[in-house]
Design a protein around this motif. Structure first.
Motif, PDB file in Angstrom:
ATOM      1  N   TYR A  17      15.532  -0.040  12.382  1.00 48.98           N
ATOM      2  CA  TYR A  17      14.143  -0.488  12.501  1.00 48.98           C
ATOM      3  C   TYR A  17      13.471  -0.091  11.205  1.00 48.98           C
ATOM      4  CZ  TYR A  17      15.008  -0.941  17.518  1.00 48.98           C
ATOM      5  OH  TYR A  17      15.512  -1.297  18.729  1.00 48.98           O
ATOM      6  N   HIS A  20      14.515   3.096   9.356  1.00 52.59           N
ATOM      7  CA  HIS A  20      15.059   4.068  10.309  1.00 52.59           C
ATOM      8  C   HIS A  20      16.369   3.521  10.891  1.00 52.59           C
ATOM      9  CE1 HIS A  20      15.429   7.039  13.319  1.00 52.59           C
ATOM     10  NE2 HIS A  20      14.940   6.344  14.312  1.00 52.59           N
ATOM     11  N   VAL A  22      19.172   3.590  13.432  1.00 56.06           N
ATOM     12  CA  VAL A  22      19.416   4.133  14.772  1.00 56.06           C
ATOM     13  C   VAL A  22      20.912   4.191  15.058  1.00 56.06           C
ATOM     14  CG1 VAL A  22      18.995   3.797  17.225  1.00 56.06           C
ATOM     15  CG2 VAL A  22      17.182   3.294  15.571  1.00 56.06           C
ATOM     16  N   PRO A  41      21.126  13.578  23.551  1.00 59.76           N
ATOM     17  CA  PRO A  41      19.696  13.856  23.541  1.00 59.76           C
ATOM     18  C   PRO A  41      18.862  12.586  23.400  1.00 59.76           C
ATOM     19  CG  PRO A  41      20.736  14.600  21.498  1.00 59.76           C
ATOM     20  CD  PRO A  41      21.834  14.182  22.417  1.00 59.76           C
ATOM     21  N   SER A  42      17.594  12.704  23.773  1.00 56.70           N
ATOM     22  CA  SER A  42      16.643  11.617  23.623  1.00 56.70           C
ATOM     23  C   SER A  42      16.602  11.165  22.168  1.00 56.70           C
ATOM     24  CB  SER A  42      15.284  12.142  24.078  1.00 56.70           C
ATOM     25  OG  SER A  42      14.335  11.139  23.933  1.00 56.70           O
ATOM     26  N   GLY A  43      16.598   9.856  21.964  1.00 59.15           N
ATOM     27  CA  GLY A  43      16.530   9.318  20.608  1.00 59.15           C
ATOM     28  C   GLY A  43      17.878   9.151  19.940  1.00 59.15           C
ATOM     29  N   SER A  44      18.989   9.426  20.669  1.00 58.56           N
ATOM     30  CA  SER A  44      20.310   9.355  20.035  1.00 58.56           C
ATOM     31  C   SER A  44      20.875   7.937  19.998  1.00 58.56           C
ATOM     32  CB  SER A  44      21.283  10.330  20.708  1.00 58.56           C
ATOM     33  OG  SER A  44      21.425  10.061  22.078  1.00 58.56           O
ATOM     34  N   GLY A  45      20.157   6.949  20.583  1.00 57.36           N
ATOM     35  CA  GLY A  45      20.585   5.554  20.444  1.00 57.36           C
ATOM     36  C   GLY A  45      21.192   4.929  21.689  1.00 57.36           C
ATOM     37  N   LYS A  46      21.178   5.647  22.817  1.00 56.73           N
ATOM     38  CA  LYS A  46      21.839   5.162  24.036  1.00 56.73           C
ATOM     39  C   LYS A  46      21.204   3.867  24.545  1.00 56.73           C
ATOM     40  CE  LYS A  46      20.851   8.949  26.264  1.00 56.73           C
ATOM     41  NZ  LYS A  46      19.931   9.607  25.284  1.00 56.73           N
ATOM     42  N   THR A  47      19.886   3.880  24.676  1.00 59.11           N
ATOM     43  CA  THR A  47      19.196   2.680  25.175  1.00 59.11           C
ATOM     44  C   THR A  47      19.348   1.512  24.203  1.00 59.11           C
ATOM     45  OG1 THR A  47      17.622   3.941  26.504  1.00 59.11           O
ATOM     46  CG2 THR A  47      16.913   1.752  25.789  1.00 59.11           C
ATOM     47  N   THR A  48      19.352   1.811  22.924  1.00 62.35           N
ATOM     48  CA  THR A  48      19.530   0.749  21.923  1.00 62.35           C
ATOM     49  C   THR A  48      20.840   0.004  22.151  1.00 62.35           C
ATOM     50  OG1 THR A  48      18.200   1.987  20.335  1.00 62.35           O
ATOM     51  CG2 THR A  48      19.682   0.302  19.434  1.00 62.35           C
ATOM     52  N   GLU A  57      17.593  -6.943  21.692  1.00 65.75           N
ATOM     53  CA  GLU A  57      17.538  -6.598  20.270  1.00 65.75           C
ATOM     54  C   GLU A  57      18.705  -7.285  19.585  1.00 65.75           C
ATOM     55  OE1 GLU A  57      15.260  -4.775  18.920  1.00 65.75           O
ATOM     56  OE2 GLU A  57      14.379  -3.761  20.668  1.00 65.75           O
TER      57      GLU A  57
HETATM   58  N1  LIG Z   1      11.439  -0.997  18.802  1.00 70.80           N
HETATM   59  C1  LIG Z   1      11.646   0.107  18.067  1.00 70.80           C
HETATM   60  N2  LIG Z   1      11.042   0.283  16.877  1.00 70.80           N
HETATM   61  C2  LIG Z   1      11.280   1.387  16.130  1.00 70.80           C
HETATM   62  N3  LIG Z   1      12.100   2.395  16.513  1.00 70.80           N
HETATM   63  C3  LIG Z   1      12.722   2.278  17.680  1.00 70.80           C
HETATM   64  C4  LIG Z   1      12.533   1.145  18.536  1.00 70.80           C
HETATM   65  N4  LIG Z   1      13.299   1.319  19.644  1.00 70.80           N
HETATM   66  C5  LIG Z   1      13.917   2.502  19.492  1.00 70.80           C
HETATM   67  N5  LIG Z   1      13.579   3.079  18.332  1.00 70.80           N
HETATM   68  C6  LIG Z   1      14.072   4.378  17.819  1.00 70.80           C
HETATM   69  O1  LIG Z   1      15.470   4.373  17.908  1.00 70.80           O
HETATM   70  C7  LIG Z   1      15.959   5.681  18.202  1.00 70.80           C
HETATM   71  C8  LIG Z   1      16.901   5.607  19.379  1.00 70.80           C
HETATM   72  O2  LIG Z   1      16.180   5.239  20.530  1.00 70.80           O
HETATM   73  P1  LIG Z   1      16.885   5.005  21.927  1.00 70.80           P
HETATM   74  O3  LIG Z   1      18.028   4.082  21.762  1.00 70.80           O
HETATM   75  O4  LIG Z   1      15.806   4.606  22.871  1.00 70.80           O
HETATM   76  O5  LIG Z   1      17.447   6.464  22.264  1.00 70.80           O
HETATM   77  P2  LIG Z   1      17.866   7.114  23.641  1.00 70.80           P
HETATM   78  O6  LIG Z   1      17.968   6.058  24.689  1.00 70.80           O
HETATM   79  O7  LIG Z   1      19.182   7.786  23.346  1.00 70.80           O
HETATM   80  O8  LIG Z   1      16.808   8.127  23.977  1.00 70.80           O
HETATM   81  C9  LIG Z   1      14.745   6.547  18.441  1.00 70.80           C
HETATM   82  O9  LIG Z   1      14.496   7.270  17.253  1.00 70.80           O
HETATM   83  C10 LIG Z   1      13.640   5.540  18.684  1.00 70.80           C
HETATM   84  O10 LIG Z   1      12.401   6.042  18.267  1.00 70.80           O
END
Ligand SMILES: Nc1ncnc2c1ncn2[C@@H]1O[C@H](COP(=O)(O)OP(=O)(O)O)[C@@H](O)[C@H]1O
Ligand SMILES: [Mg+2]
Length: 259
Positions: A17, A20, A22, A41-48, A57
């Motif tokens: 992004y 940044h 991910v 941990p939170s922010g490690s990219g799992k949901t992405t 996405e």
């Molecule tokens: N739409 C977006 N725009 C910018 N950054 C994003 C967006 N979606 C996720 N991120 C960033 O991507 C990183 C991974 O997020 P995410 O996949 O949600 O992690 P997790 O599910 O492991 O907590 C985080 O740093 C988050 O802030």
């Protein structure tokens, strides 16, 4: 493993992004019928990872394959070359995949049955009768046979999440993505949802990609656990082994924080 035996393959997938990063050249393979849990941990990219599979996405670089076929990409005019997938290609492919999120997002003005019937009729073109028959079976599977005529707003959070599971299964997905499906629930409602998912895992051969902080559940359903940190897999292994004897300090620290 031969490509056609893989439900999902990430081939050097990068997701950025802006500046940044991910996911950074992620390789990930999930076999057909395999159950894989992503932790970290939170922010490690799992949901992405799950959002890329739901086509919410697009990849910045690399290619995602699903069921042995290019998914994020499609064959271009030059033989052997892939180009980014068109909307049409994505729409065709995303039907193989179902997802359940933290938020259930049921249609409040529709009955429980109609919530489950909606997509098979409008997206898959099933007849209403056929879709309703199957919806009743699925609502029985999730323990809600007596709620078919209720409005979602009359149900508990746990019951609503079970409707959302039935709704996802109604699309006959080959792959089911679960993203922290119990995180928004009151603690006393978590078990009923996890029990239903254990049942789905044990009674079907669906491929599961699951993000959860419920380590007991992860152990029960997963063949393999992947520990993520900073968009990379830092450790992976059979569920029992990884949970009982993690080798990485970061994995130990993470497990300590969620137990
Ligand atoms: N739409 C977006 N725009 C910018 N950054 C994003 C967006 N979606 C996720 N991120 C960033 O991507 C990183 C991974 O997020 P995410 O996949 O949600 O992690 P997790 O599910 O492991 O907590 C985080 O740093 C988050 O802030
Ligand atoms: Mg997440």
């Amino acid at each position: 493993m031969p490509t056609e035996d893989l439900a999902v393959r990430f081939d050097r997938v990068t997701k950025r992004y802006g500046d940044h990063t991910v996911l950074d050249g992620l390789d990930l393979e999930v076999a057909r019928g395999e159950r894989v849990t992503l932790i970290g941990p939170s922010g490690s990219g799992k949901t992405t990872i799950l959002r890329l599979l739901m086509t919410l996405e697009r990849v910045t670089d690399g290619v995602i394959h699903v069921a042995g076929q290019p998914f994020s990409h499609m064959p271009g005019r030059t033989p052997g070359k892939l180009v980014p997938a068109s909307e049409r290609h994505l729409a065709g492919r995303r039907r193989r995949i179902g997802m359940v999120f933290q938020q259930f997002n049921l249609f409040p003005h529709m009955s429980v049955l109609d919530n489950v019937v909606e997509a098979p009729v409008h997206v898959l073109g099933e007849s209403r009768d056929e879709a309703a028959r199957r919806a009743r079976d699925l609502l029985e599977l999730v323990g809600l046979a007596d709620k078919v005529d209720a409005r979602p707003t009359r149900l508990s959070g746990g019951q609503q999440q079970r409707v959302a599971i039935a709704r996802a299964l109604a699309m006959r997905p080959e792959i089911l993505l679960l993203d922290e499906v119990t995180s928004a629930l009151d603690p006393e409602l978590v078990a009923e949802v996890l029990d239903v998912l254990r049942d789905v895992a044990h009674r079907t051969d669906i491929t599961l990609l699951c993000v959860t902080h419920e380590m007991g559940f992860a152990r029960d359903v997963s063949d393999r656990i992947l520990m993520f940190d900073g968009g990379r897999i830092i450790e992976s292994g059979p569920a029992d082994e990884l949970l009982e004897a993690p080798t990485e300090e970061r994995t130990r620290a993470f497990l300590g924080s969620v137990r």
